[in-house]
Design a protein around this motif. Sequence first.
Motif, short mmCIF file in Angstrom:
data_model
loop_
_atom_site.label_atom_id
_atom_site.label_comp_id
_atom_site.label_asym_id
_atom_site.label_seq_id
_atom_site.Cartn_x
_atom_site.Cartn_y
_atom_site.Cartn_z
N TRP A 1 10.65 0.36 -3.18
CA TRP A 1 9.50 1.04 -3.95
C TRP A 1 9.27 2.27 -3.49
O TRP A 1 8.05 2.92 -3.26
N ASP A 2 10.27 3.22 -3.20
CA ASP A 2 10.04 4.63 -2.97
C ASP A 2 9.38 4.93 -1.64
O ASP A 2 8.89 5.81 -1.36
N ILE A 3 9.34 3.88 -0.71
CA ILE A 3 8.91 4.24 0.54
C ILE A 3 9.73 4.76 1.61
O ILE A 3 10.86 4.24 1.73
N PRO A 4 9.59 5.71 2.26
CA PRO A 4 10.34 6.70 3.13
C PRO A 4 10.56 5.49 4.12
O PRO A 4 9.46 4.88 4.77
N ILE A 5 11.74 5.36 4.87
CA ILE A 5 11.92 4.57 6.04
C ILE A 5 11.47 4.75 7.00
O ILE A 5 11.00 3.98 7.88
N GLU A 6 10.98 6.06 7.13
CA GLU A 6 10.34 6.52 8.61
C GLU A 6 8.99 5.89 8.59
O GLU A 6 8.44 5.57 9.81
N ASP A 7 8.24 5.58 7.46
CA ASP A 7 7.10 4.82 7.55
C ASP A 7 7.15 3.45 8.12
O ASP A 7 6.06 3.29 8.73
N PHE A 8 7.96 2.81 8.01
CA PHE A 8 8.14 1.54 8.55
C PHE A 8 8.37 1.72 10.35
O PHE A 8 7.73 1.01 10.88
N VAL B 1 0.80 -1.30 -0.04
CA VAL B 1 0.22 0.08 0.12
C VAL B 1 0.87 1.16 0.14
O VAL B 1 0.72 2.25 -0.89
N ASP B 2 1.88 1.40 1.04
CA ASP B 2 2.70 2.64 0.80
C ASP B 2 3.36 2.76 -0.35
O ASP B 2 3.64 3.75 -0.74
N GLY B 3 3.84 1.59 -0.76
CA GLY B 3 4.81 1.71 -2.19
C GLY B 3 3.95 2.18 -3.26
O GLY B 3 4.50 2.97 -4.17
N TRP B 4 2.69 2.06 -3.21
CA TRP B 4 1.59 2.38 -4.25
C TRP B 4 1.54 3.97 -3.83
O TRP B 4 1.54 4.79 -4.93
N LEU B 5 1.22 4.30 -2.71
CA LEU B 5 0.98 5.61 -2.45
C LEU B 5 1.97 6.74 -2.35
O LEU B 5 1.94 7.75 -2.82
N THR B 6 3.54 6.04 -2.32
CA THR B 6 4.66 6.91 -2.24
C THR B 6 5.21 6.97 -3.59
O THR B 6 6.43 7.60 -3.78
N LYS B 7 5.10 6.22 -4.40
CA LYS B 7 6.12 5.99 -5.63
C LYS B 7 6.24 7.26 -6.45
O LYS B 7 5.53 8.01 -6.45
N LEU B 8 7.43 7.44 -6.76
CA LEU B 8 8.02 8.59 -7.08
C LEU B 8 7.54 9.09 -8.45
O LEU B 8 7.47 10.25 -8.95
N SER B 9 7.08 7.94 -9.18
CA SER B 9 6.72 8.28 -10.66
C SER B 9 5.42 8.75 -10.84
O SER B 9 5.06 9.44 -11.69
N ASP B 10 4.54 8.69 -9.74
CA ASP B 10 3.28 9.27 -9.70
C ASP B 10 2.73 9.10 -8.33
O ASP B 10 1.55 8.28 -7.82
N PRO B 11 3.29 9.92 -7.30
CA PRO B 11 2.84 10.04 -6.04
C PRO B 11 1.47 10.63 -5.33
O PRO B 11 0.85 11.25 -6.29
N ILE B 12 0.84 9.78 -4.61
CA ILE B 12 -0.35 10.23 -4.16
C ILE B 12 -0.27 11.07 -3.02
O ILE B 12 -0.81 12.02 -2.62
N VAL B 13 0.73 10.53 -2.19
CA VAL B 13 1.03 11.28 -0.80
C VAL B 13 2.61 11.87 -1.19
O VAL B 13 3.41 11.13 -1.79
N ILE B 14 2.79 13.05 -1.00
CA ILE B 14 4.16 13.81 -1.11
C ILE B 14 4.40 14.18 0.12
O ILE B 14 3.91 14.77 0.84
N TYR B 15 5.73 13.94 0.30
CA TYR B 15 6.36 14.25 1.83
C TYR B 15 7.34 15.71 1.41
O TYR B 15 7.90 15.41 0.39
N ASN B 16 7.48 16.24 2.43
CA ASN B 16 8.35 17.65 2.26
C ASN B 16 9.71 17.08 2.58
O ASN B 16 9.76 16.49 3.66
N PRO B 17 10.82 17.00 1.54
CA PRO B 17 12.19 16.51 1.55
C PRO B 17 12.77 16.95 2.74
O PRO B 17 13.55 16.50 3.42
N SER B 18 12.51 18.35 3.41
CA SER B 18 13.12 18.79 4.48
C SER B 18 12.61 18.31 5.83
O SER B 18 13.11 18.38 6.83
N GLN B 19 11.56 17.32 5.80
CA GLN B 19 11.03 16.80 6.85
C GLN B 19 11.28 15.35 7.31
O GLN B 19 11.03 14.78 8.11
N PHE B 20 11.96 14.55 6.38
CA PHE B 20 12.48 13.35 6.34
C PHE B 20 13.84 13.36 5.80
O PHE B 20 14.27 14.05 5.27
N LEU B 21 14.24 11.72 6.26
CA LEU B 21 15.78 11.58 5.53
C LEU B 21 15.83 11.64 4.23
O LEU B 21 16.91 11.47 3.60
#
Length: 106
Positions: A73-80, A47-67
């Motif tokens: 599959w482009d999942i931010p490690i913080e999500d785990f 699910v997270d891989g589908w939501l955060t995939k960089l090719s067509d993201p549904i959820v976009i993270y502010n790059p300054s707020q995570f590592l």
Amino acid sequence: MPEYTLMTIAGMLVIIGLELFVFRSGIFSRAKYWAALTICLAFQCLVDGWLTKLSDPIVIYNPSQFLNLRFPWDIPIEDFGFGFAMITAVLMLWQWQLNRSQKGPE
């Protein structure tokens, strides 16, 4: 340290501390807990891989707020870490309540 990363680490440490020093439900020593966590995190990958995939993201993270470390599959490690904390909190409280009800009234 980025805010999302800091909050994820804090959440994990709080949940681990609550289990080890307050609730003591015993879930960390149970194979069923680790199996349930593995199953939940496997579905989180899908699910997270589908939501955060960089090719067509549904959820976009502010790059300054995570590592900005993503795996797999482009999942931010913080999500785990966040998933670990949520799943563990629910299972810890569930097992703690079950343990209390099996003891009977005090």
